[in-house]
Design a protein around this motif. Structure first.
Motif, PDB file in Angstrom:
ATOM      1  N   GLY A  17      10.510   2.590   7.039  1.00 38.04           N
ATOM      2  CA  GLY A  17      10.441   2.215   5.627  1.00 38.04           C
ATOM      3  C   GLY A  17       9.604   0.968   5.424  1.00 38.04           C
ATOM      4  N   GLU A  18       9.764   0.003   6.316  1.00 32.60           N
ATOM      5  CA  GLU A  18       8.982  -1.232   6.217  1.00 32.60           C
ATOM      6  C   GLU A  18       7.495  -0.944   6.433  1.00 32.60           C
ATOM      7  OE1 GLU A  18       8.616  -5.431   8.628  1.00 32.60           O
ATOM      8  OE2 GLU A  18      10.598  -4.504   8.449  1.00 32.60           O
ATOM      9  N   GLN A  19       7.191  -0.080   7.379  1.00 32.03           N
ATOM     10  CA  GLN A  19       5.794   0.276   7.634  1.00 32.03           C
ATOM     11  C   GLN A  19       5.188   0.987   6.434  1.00 32.03           C
ATOM     12  OE1 GLN A  19       5.914   2.510  11.280  1.00 32.03           O
ATOM     13  NE2 GLN A  19       5.955   0.674  12.560  1.00 32.03           N
ATOM     14  N   ARG A  20       5.975   1.855   5.774  1.00 34.35           N
ATOM     15  CA  ARG A  20       5.482   2.539   4.571  1.00 34.35           C
ATOM     16  C   ARG A  20       5.189   1.537   3.466  1.00 34.35           C
ATOM     17  NH1 ARG A  20       9.248   6.502   5.964  1.00 34.35           N
ATOM     18  NH2 ARG A  20      10.824   5.571   4.624  1.00 34.35           N
ATOM     19  N   ARG A  21       6.086   0.563   3.282  1.00 31.96           N
ATOM     20  CA  ARG A  21       5.869  -0.454   2.247  1.00 31.96           C
ATOM     21  C   ARG A  21       4.615  -1.262   2.536  1.00 31.96           C
ATOM     22  NH1 ARG A  21      11.444  -0.346   2.425  1.00 31.96           N
ATOM     23  NH2 ARG A  21      11.593  -1.934   4.023  1.00 31.96           N
ATOM     24  N   GLU A  22       4.421  -1.632   3.803  1.00 32.34           N
ATOM     25  CA  GLU A  22       3.221  -2.379   4.178  1.00 32.34           C
ATOM     26  C   GLU A  22       1.963  -1.558   3.909  1.00 32.34           C
ATOM     27  OE1 GLU A  22       3.497  -3.659   8.223  1.00 32.34           O
ATOM     28  OE2 GLU A  22       5.274  -4.884   7.848  1.00 32.34           O
ATOM     29  N   ARG A  23       2.011  -0.279   4.256  1.00 29.00           N
ATOM     30  CA  ARG A  23       0.862   0.603   4.052  1.00 29.00           C
ATOM     31  C   ARG A  23       0.551   0.739   2.567  1.00 29.00           C
ATOM     32  NH1 ARG A  23       2.151   4.047   8.071  1.00 29.00           N
ATOM     33  NH2 ARG A  23       3.489   5.231   6.709  1.00 29.00           N
ATOM     34  N   ARG A  24       1.600   0.909   1.748  1.00 31.65           N
ATOM     35  CA  ARG A  24       1.394   1.016   0.300  1.00 31.65           C
ATOM     36  C   ARG A  24       0.778  -0.266  -0.246  1.00 31.65           C
ATOM     37  NH1 ARG A  24       7.146   3.300  -0.885  1.00 31.65           N
ATOM     38  NH2 ARG A  24       6.841   5.475  -0.357  1.00 31.65           N
ATOM     39  N   GLY A  25       1.244  -1.400   0.255  1.00 40.03           N
ATOM     40  CA  GLY A  25       0.686  -2.676  -0.183  1.00 40.03           C
ATOM     41  C   GLY A  25      -0.780  -2.801   0.176  1.00 40.03           C
ATOM     42  N   LEU A  26      -1.136  -2.359   1.380  1.00 39.51           N
ATOM     43  CA  LEU A  26      -2.536  -2.415   1.802  1.00 39.51           C
ATOM     44  C   LEU A  26      -3.403  -1.498   0.953  1.00 39.51           C
ATOM     45  CD1 LEU A  26      -2.140  -2.439   5.690  1.00 39.51           C
ATOM     46  CD2 LEU A  26      -2.915  -4.319   4.243  1.00 39.51           C
ATOM     47  N   ILE A  27      -2.906  -0.298   0.674  1.00 38.01           N
ATOM     48  CA  ILE A  27      -3.667   0.652  -0.150  1.00 38.01           C
ATOM     49  C   ILE A  27      -3.828   0.094  -1.559  1.00 38.01           C
ATOM     50  CG2 ILE A  27      -3.582   2.931  -1.230  1.00 38.01           C
ATOM     51  CD1 ILE A  27      -2.211   3.905   1.375  1.00 38.01           C
ATOM     52  N   ARG A  28      -2.763  -0.462  -2.120  1.00 41.20           N
ATOM     53  CA  ARG A  28      -2.825  -1.042  -3.463  1.00 41.20           C
ATOM     54  C   ARG A  28      -3.843  -2.174  -3.507  1.00 41.20           C
ATOM     55  NH1 ARG A  28       2.463  -2.363  -4.191  1.00 41.20           N
ATOM     56  NH2 ARG A  28       2.858  -0.271  -4.914  1.00 41.20           N
ATOM     57  N   GLN A  29      -3.811  -3.049  -2.504  1.00 45.91           N
ATOM     58  CA  GLN A  29      -4.749  -4.174  -2.471  1.00 45.91           C
ATOM     59  C   GLN A  29      -6.182  -3.674  -2.317  1.00 45.91           C
ATOM     60  OE1 GLN A  29      -3.801  -7.375  -3.076  1.00 45.91           O
ATOM     61  NE2 GLN A  29      -5.988  -7.672  -3.269  1.00 45.91           N
ATOM     62  N   LEU A  30      -6.393  -2.654  -1.503  1.00 45.22           N
ATOM     63  CA  LEU A  30      -7.720  -2.080  -1.322  1.00 45.22           C
ATOM     64  C   LEU A  30      -8.252  -1.523  -2.645  1.00 45.22           C
ATOM     65  CD1 LEU A  30      -9.860  -1.308   0.860  1.00 45.22           C
ATOM     66  CD2 LEU A  30      -8.769   0.930   0.905  1.00 45.22           C
ATOM     67  N   LEU A  31      -7.398  -0.815  -3.379  1.00 46.97           N
ATOM     68  CA  LEU A  31      -7.818  -0.272  -4.671  1.00 46.97           C
ATOM     69  C   LEU A  31      -8.136  -1.382  -5.666  1.00 46.97           C
ATOM     70  CD1 LEU A  31      -5.376   2.738  -5.076  1.00 46.97           C
ATOM     71  CD2 LEU A  31      -7.832   2.816  -4.630  1.00 46.97           C
ATOM     72  N   ILE A  32      -7.337  -2.434  -5.674  1.00 43.81           N
ATOM     73  CA  ILE A  32      -7.593  -3.560  -6.569  1.00 43.81           C
ATOM     74  C   ILE A  32      -8.920  -4.221  -6.221  1.00 43.81           C
ATOM     75  CG2 ILE A  32      -6.818  -5.893  -7.173  1.00 43.81           C
ATOM     76  CD1 ILE A  32      -3.925  -4.794  -6.897  1.00 43.81           C
ATOM     77  N   ASP A  33      -9.169  -4.431  -4.935  1.00 42.84           N
ATOM     78  CA  ASP A  33     -10.404  -5.082  -4.494  1.00 42.84           C
ATOM     79  C   ASP A  33     -11.633  -4.250  -4.833  1.00 42.84           C
ATOM     80  OD1 ASP A  33      -8.903  -7.162  -3.508  1.00 42.84           O
ATOM     81  OD2 ASP A  33      -9.026  -6.518  -1.418  1.00 42.84           O
ATOM     82  N   TRP A  34     -11.508  -2.938  -4.707  1.00 41.48           N
ATOM     83  CA  TRP A  34     -12.662  -2.058  -4.900  1.00 41.48           C
ATOM     84  C   TRP A  34     -12.752  -1.477  -6.300  1.00 41.48           C
ATOM     85  CZ3 TRP A  34     -16.821  -1.169  -1.853  1.00 41.48           C
ATOM     86  CH2 TRP A  34     -16.765  -1.704  -0.573  1.00 41.48           C
ATOM     87  N   SER A  35     -11.822  -1.807  -7.192  1.00 42.69           N
ATOM     88  CA  SER A  35     -11.828  -1.192  -8.515  1.00 42.69           C
ATOM     89  C   SER A  35     -13.113  -1.457  -9.307  1.00 42.69           C
ATOM     90  CB  SER A  35     -10.595  -1.603  -9.328  1.00 42.69           C
ATOM     91  OG  SER A  35     -10.570  -2.984  -9.539  1.00 42.69           O
ATOM     92  N   PRO A  36     -13.716  -2.653  -9.265  1.00 42.79           N
ATOM     93  CA  PRO A  36     -14.985  -2.830  -9.989  1.00 42.79           C
ATOM     94  C   PRO A  36     -16.093  -1.922  -9.453  1.00 42.79           C
ATOM     95  CG  PRO A  36     -14.068  -4.969  -9.404  1.00 42.79           C
ATOM     96  CD  PRO A  36     -13.247  -3.925  -8.700  1.00 42.79           C
TER      97      PRO A  36
END
Length: 50
Positions: A17-36
């Motif tokens: 569960g912790e690994q899934r949360r970390e992965r989701r956080g990384l994906i979310r941050q990647l999308l935020i960084d690349w959204s422009p």
């Protein structure tokens, strides 16, 4: 067996569960960084096919 969980199983589930949360956080941050960039590319594609 028989559907009973041992303490080790519980630890494995918590770790998973912790690994899934970390992965989701990384994906979310990647999308935020690349959204422009994604917005610009999408805009260019829409203009090209319009």
């Amino acid at each position: 067996m028989g559907g009973q969980t041992t303490p080790e199983d519980g630890d494995d589930q918590e770790e998973a569960g912790e690994q899934r949360r970390e992965r989701r956080g990384l994906i979310r941050q990647l999308l935020i960084d690349w959204s422009p960039v994604l917005a610009t590319v999408t805009s260019l594609v829409v203009r090209h096919f319009s």
